[in-house]
Design a protein around this motif. Structure first.
Motif, short mmCIF file in Angstrom:
data_model
loop_
_atom_site.label_atom_id
_atom_site.label_comp_id
_atom_site.label_asym_id
_atom_site.label_seq_id
_atom_site.Cartn_x
_atom_site.Cartn_y
_atom_site.Cartn_z
N TYR A 218 -32.80 -53.48 7.56
CA TYR A 218 -33.98 -54.21 8.08
C TYR A 218 -35.06 -53.28 8.64
O TYR A 218 -36.16 -53.71 8.91
N ARG A 219 -34.74 -51.98 8.84
CA ARG A 219 -35.75 -51.05 9.38
C ARG A 219 -36.50 -50.49 8.17
O ARG A 219 -36.36 -49.32 7.80
N ALA B 136 -31.11 -58.04 6.25
CA ALA B 136 -30.92 -58.25 7.70
C ALA B 136 -29.47 -58.19 8.16
O ALA B 136 -29.21 -57.91 9.33
N ILE B 137 -28.54 -58.51 7.28
CA ILE B 137 -27.13 -58.54 7.71
C ILE B 137 -26.55 -57.13 7.60
O ILE B 137 -26.56 -56.54 6.53
N VAL B 138 -26.08 -56.62 8.73
CA VAL B 138 -25.65 -55.21 8.76
C VAL B 138 -24.53 -54.96 7.74
O VAL B 138 -23.50 -55.62 7.76
N GLY C 168 -27.49 -47.76 8.39
CA GLY C 168 -27.36 -47.11 9.70
C GLY C 168 -25.94 -46.69 10.00
O GLY C 168 -24.99 -47.05 9.28
N ASP C 169 -25.80 -45.92 11.08
CA ASP C 169 -24.46 -45.52 11.55
C ASP C 169 -23.62 -46.76 11.86
O ASP C 169 -22.43 -46.79 11.57
N GLY C 170 -24.27 -47.77 12.45
CA GLY C 170 -23.53 -48.99 12.82
C GLY C 170 -22.92 -49.67 11.60
O GLY C 170 -21.81 -50.21 11.65
N ALA C 171 -23.64 -49.63 10.48
CA ALA C 171 -23.15 -50.29 9.26
C ALA C 171 -21.86 -49.66 8.75
O ALA C 171 -21.07 -50.30 8.05
N ILE D 288 -18.55 -51.51 9.37
CA ILE D 288 -18.46 -52.88 8.84
C ILE D 288 -17.60 -52.89 7.57
O ILE D 288 -17.64 -51.95 6.78
N ASN E 167 -28.90 -42.57 13.56
CA ASN E 167 -29.92 -42.45 14.62
C ASN E 167 -29.27 -42.57 16.00
O ASN E 167 -29.93 -42.91 16.97
N TYR F 161 -27.44 -44.61 17.54
CA TYR F 161 -27.15 -45.91 18.17
C TYR F 161 -27.15 -47.04 17.14
O TYR F 161 -27.93 -47.02 16.19
N GLY F 162 -26.29 -48.03 17.40
CA GLY F 162 -26.38 -49.32 16.72
C GLY F 162 -26.73 -50.31 17.83
O GLY F 162 -25.93 -50.52 18.75
N MET F 163 -27.91 -50.83 17.82
CA MET F 163 -28.48 -51.58 18.96
C MET F 163 -28.31 -50.74 20.23
O MET F 163 -28.77 -49.61 20.26
N HIS G 187 -34.42 -50.59 19.88
CA HIS G 187 -33.82 -51.13 18.65
C HIS G 187 -34.80 -52.07 17.94
O HIS G 187 -35.01 -51.98 16.74
C1 LIG Z 1 -23.01 -58.50 10.27
C2 LIG Z 1 -23.96 -58.32 11.40
N1 LIG Z 1 -23.45 -58.13 12.65
C3 LIG Z 1 -24.31 -57.94 13.69
C4 LIG Z 1 -25.66 -57.98 13.51
C5 LIG Z 1 -26.60 -57.73 14.68
N2 LIG Z 1 -27.18 -56.42 14.57
C6 LIG Z 1 -28.44 -56.26 14.11
S1 LIG Z 1 -28.86 -54.67 14.04
C7 LIG Z 1 -27.38 -54.14 14.60
C8 LIG Z 1 -27.12 -52.66 14.79
C9 LIG Z 1 -26.96 -51.89 13.53
O1 LIG Z 1 -27.07 -50.50 13.78
P1 LIG Z 1 -27.27 -49.42 12.66
O2 LIG Z 1 -26.53 -49.82 11.44
O3 LIG Z 1 -26.92 -48.12 13.27
O4 LIG Z 1 -28.83 -49.48 12.31
P2 LIG Z 1 -30.10 -49.07 13.19
O5 LIG Z 1 -30.57 -50.32 13.89
O6 LIG Z 1 -29.70 -48.02 14.14
O7 LIG Z 1 -31.14 -48.63 12.22
C10 LIG Z 1 -26.57 -55.22 14.86
C11 LIG Z 1 -25.20 -55.09 15.40
C12 LIG Z 1 -26.14 -58.20 12.19
N3 LIG Z 1 -27.46 -58.23 11.92
N4 LIG Z 1 -25.27 -58.36 11.16
#
Ligand SMILES: Cc1ncc(C[n+]2csc(CCOP(=O)(O)OP(=O)(O)O)c2C)c(N)n1
Ligand SMILES: [Mg+2]
Length: 323
Positions: free
Chosen positions: A63-64, A112-114, A142-145, A148, A172, A174-176, A241
């Motif tokens: 989504y970024r 939008a869905i991580v 992202g790192d957060g992804a 998953i 980056n 952080y994830g949120m 975020h």
């Molecule tokens: C499956 C899912 N879980 C939770 C969310 C809520 N959410 C939106 S952004 C995000 C953080 C993701 O972090 P990262 O992948 O590191 O990407 P960044 O925002 O740092 O670019 C979360 C948990 C979502 N959109 N989809």
């Protein structure tokens, strides 16, 4: 690269920065609805990476996505109009900030869905493998992804089938509001590629030229038919975020430290020290970028909203088009 190509990359980075600074203002004025995740600080990542692609290579991201859209050749006008929900936007005003896309430019969005777009990337790559187009799919996340399930399913199958896909993790930090080490068992995300037998490397994302070099090498590897490659790009978002993030999870000192390594300033310095541009050239590019963004705002503000009669458009694929 020729001198003009270097300057074009500088132009893209500045347009992304200025477009997003303007978007933040418009958001605060209530002109942009929904979420708005800024890419400011990460411009060197997509600019270096996408400079290494050929027209037949596909790009897909999370989504970024505003910067990625600009690097893929979408106009500032169409990106700004999408942000304002106007019918002239890249997705006819239906998607907004998180859903920029233009398949005519091989840019598949904006998701939008991580993690959910990683299996889509594997699917795009299967298509290219099957049709022998020679195209590579670049998938940014992202790192957060990487925590998953979708990530693990898609990355695993990409190696099982040796798909032409370049996995690019934008770490980056952080994830949120959650720091990498609080959510991921390993803070070097590229280690996860070892679990699937995929070669990997890391690069400094604040230095666009280093990202470009690493991306050219990675794309060569994938293009040679040896299967997927995993690139981790170390970067930082200078803003929260999304808009309205109070940023209680990180210290201002840390943010300032990264801001001192601004990717636009680093590339500007590179251009000057390698005699590829003068200060005057860069100022001229910055002024043109300001004008381009101003024009995009005027275009977006004067564009119509999608009409109610279009409500049911684009829900089902047109059979004749799909074939
Ligand atoms: C499956 C899912 N879980 C939770 C969310 C809520 N959410 C939106 S952004 C995000 C953080 C993701 O972090 P990262 O992948 O590191 O990407 P960044 O925002 O740092 O670019 C979360 C948990 C979502 N959109 N989809
Ligand atoms: Mg992150």
């Amino acid at each position: 690269m020729e001198k003009l190509e270097y300057l074009e990359l500088y132009r893209q980075m500045v347009v992304i920065r200025r477009l997003e600074e303007k978007a933040a203002e418009l958001y605060q004025q209530g002109k942009i609805g929904g979420f708005l995740h800024l890419y400011i600080g990460q411009e060197g990542v997509s600019t270096g990476l996408i400079s290494a692609r050929r027209p037949e290579d596909r790009v897909i991201t999370a989504y970024r996505d505003h910067g990625v859209a600009i690097n893929c050749g979408l106009s500032a006008r169409s990106v700004m109009a999408e942000l304002l929900g106007k019918s002239t936007g890249t997705s006819k005003g239906r998607g907004g900030s998180m859903h920029m896309a233009d398949v005519t430019k091989n840019f598949y969005g904006g998701h939008a869905i991580v993690g959910a777009h990683l299996p889509l990337a594997a699917g795009l790559a299967i298509g290219d493998q099957y049709l022998e187009t020679g195209g590579v799919t670049i998938c940014m996340f992202g790192d957060g992804a990487s925590n998953i399930g979708y990530f693990h399913e898609a990355v695993n199958l990409s190696k099982v089938w040796d798909l032409p896909v370049l996995w690019v993790c934008e770490n980056n930090q952080y994830g949120m509001g959650t720091a990498v080490e609080r959510a991921s068992a390993v803070s070097s995300i590229q280690m996860k590629a070892d679990g699937y037998g995929i070669p990997h490397s890391g690069v400094d994302g604040m230095d666009m030229m280093k990202v470009r070099e690493a991306s050219l090498d990675a794309m060569d590897y994938v293009r040679s038919g040896r299967g997927p490659y995993f690139l981790e790009v170390n970067t930082y978002r200078f803003r929260g975020h999304s808009m309205g993030d109070p940023e209680r999870y990180r210290k201002q000192d840390e943010v300032h430290h990264w801001q001192e390594n601004d990717p636009i300033a680093i590339f500007g310095k590179y251009l000057k020290s390698n005699k590829l541009s003068t200060n005057g050239d860069l100022v001229e590019i910055e002024q043109k970028a300001d004008a381009e963004v101003q024009d995009a705002v005027e275009f977006a503000e004067s564009s119509p909203e999608p009409g109610p009669e279009t409500l049911f458009d684009d829900i089902y694929a047109d059979e004749t088009v799909a074939r």
